[in-house]
Motif scaffolding. Structure first.
Motif, mmCIF file in Angstrom:
data_model
loop_
_atom_site.group_PDB
_atom_site.id
_atom_site.type_symbol
_atom_site.label_atom_id
_atom_site.label_comp_id
_atom_site.label_asym_id
_atom_site.label_seq_id
_atom_site.Cartn_x
_atom_site.Cartn_y
_atom_site.Cartn_z
ATOM 1 N N GLU A 182 -0.304 11.617 -0.732
ATOM 2 C CA GLU A 182 -0.851 12.653 0.135
ATOM 3 C C GLU A 182 -1.435 13.815 -0.658
ATOM 4 O O GLU A 182 -0.728 14.484 -1.404
ATOM 5 N N THR B 160 -8.136 3.684 -3.143
ATOM 6 C CA THR B 160 -9.264 4.172 -2.356
ATOM 7 C C THR B 160 -8.880 5.503 -1.736
ATOM 8 O O THR B 160 -7.707 5.756 -1.461
ATOM 9 N N GLY B 161 -9.874 6.343 -1.527
ATOM 10 C CA GLY B 161 -9.653 7.624 -0.874
ATOM 11 C C GLY B 161 -9.976 7.521 0.604
ATOM 12 O O GLY B 161 -10.963 6.896 0.990
ATOM 13 N N LYS B 162 -9.104 8.126 1.414
ATOM 14 C CA LYS B 162 -9.336 8.217 2.855
ATOM 15 C C LYS B 162 -8.966 9.634 3.258
ATOM 16 O O LYS B 162 -7.783 9.987 3.269
ATOM 17 N N GLY B 163 -9.977 10.446 3.552
ATOM 18 C CA GLY B 163 -9.709 11.859 3.807
ATOM 19 C C GLY B 163 -9.208 12.499 2.530
ATOM 20 O O GLY B 163 -9.790 12.317 1.470
ATOM 21 N N ASN C 93 -6.209 11.821 1.307
ATOM 22 C CA ASN C 93 -5.160 10.949 0.770
ATOM 23 C C ASN C 93 -5.737 9.814 -0.065
ATOM 24 O O ASN C 93 -6.874 9.398 0.118
ATOM 25 N N LEU C 94 -4.899 9.329 -0.975
ATOM 26 C CA LEU C 94 -5.248 8.161 -1.774
ATOM 27 C C LEU C 94 -4.388 6.992 -1.315
ATOM 28 O O LEU C 94 -3.183 7.142 -1.109
ATOM 29 N N HIS C 95 -5.017 5.854 -1.156
ATOM 30 C CA HIS C 95 -4.311 4.635 -0.760
ATOM 31 C C HIS C 95 -4.294 3.720 -1.982
ATOM 32 O O HIS C 95 -5.317 3.161 -2.375
ATOM 33 N N GLU D 87 0.848 -1.186 0.000
ATOM 34 C CA GLU D 87 0.000 0.000 0.000
ATOM 35 C C GLU D 87 0.882 1.234 0.000
ATOM 36 O O GLU D 87 1.801 1.355 0.806
ATOM 37 N N VAL E 21 0.658 5.467 0.058
ATOM 38 C CA VAL E 21 -0.233 6.580 0.363
ATOM 39 C C VAL E 21 0.236 7.813 -0.399
ATOM 40 O O VAL E 21 1.371 8.271 -0.224
#
Length: 73
Positions: free
Chosen positions: A7, A34-37, A39-41, A3, A5
């Motif tokens: 930013e 996937t997006g988290k906040g 950031n993209l993972h 994974e 990240v």
């Protein structure tokens, strides 16, 4: 699975965003993103190829974002 990240990428327009994601989708070892906040993972199949590492560096340079793989190279 590795994974990575990415930013906070930001885009000037919808077309730029679409080009960015199409670049991610076309990475040789791409699995999913996937997006988290803000950031993209990005999930990559292992072993991650040199070509994938090069393409991620190119994507980060083009969109002026920090390369998450700099410390792994």
């Amino acid at each position: 699975m590795m994974e990575v990240v990415i930013e906070g990428p930001s885009f000037c327009d919808k077309e730029g965003e679409e080009v960015f994601f199409n670049c991610l989708y076309s990475l040789p070892d791409y699995e999913k993103v996937t997006g988290k906040g803000i950031n993209l993972h990005l999930q990559l199949r292992e072993p991650v190829s040199d070509e994938t590492i090069k393409q991620i560096a190119d994507i980060c340079n083009k969109w002026e974002i920090s390369n998450p793989l700099d410390e792994r190279i």
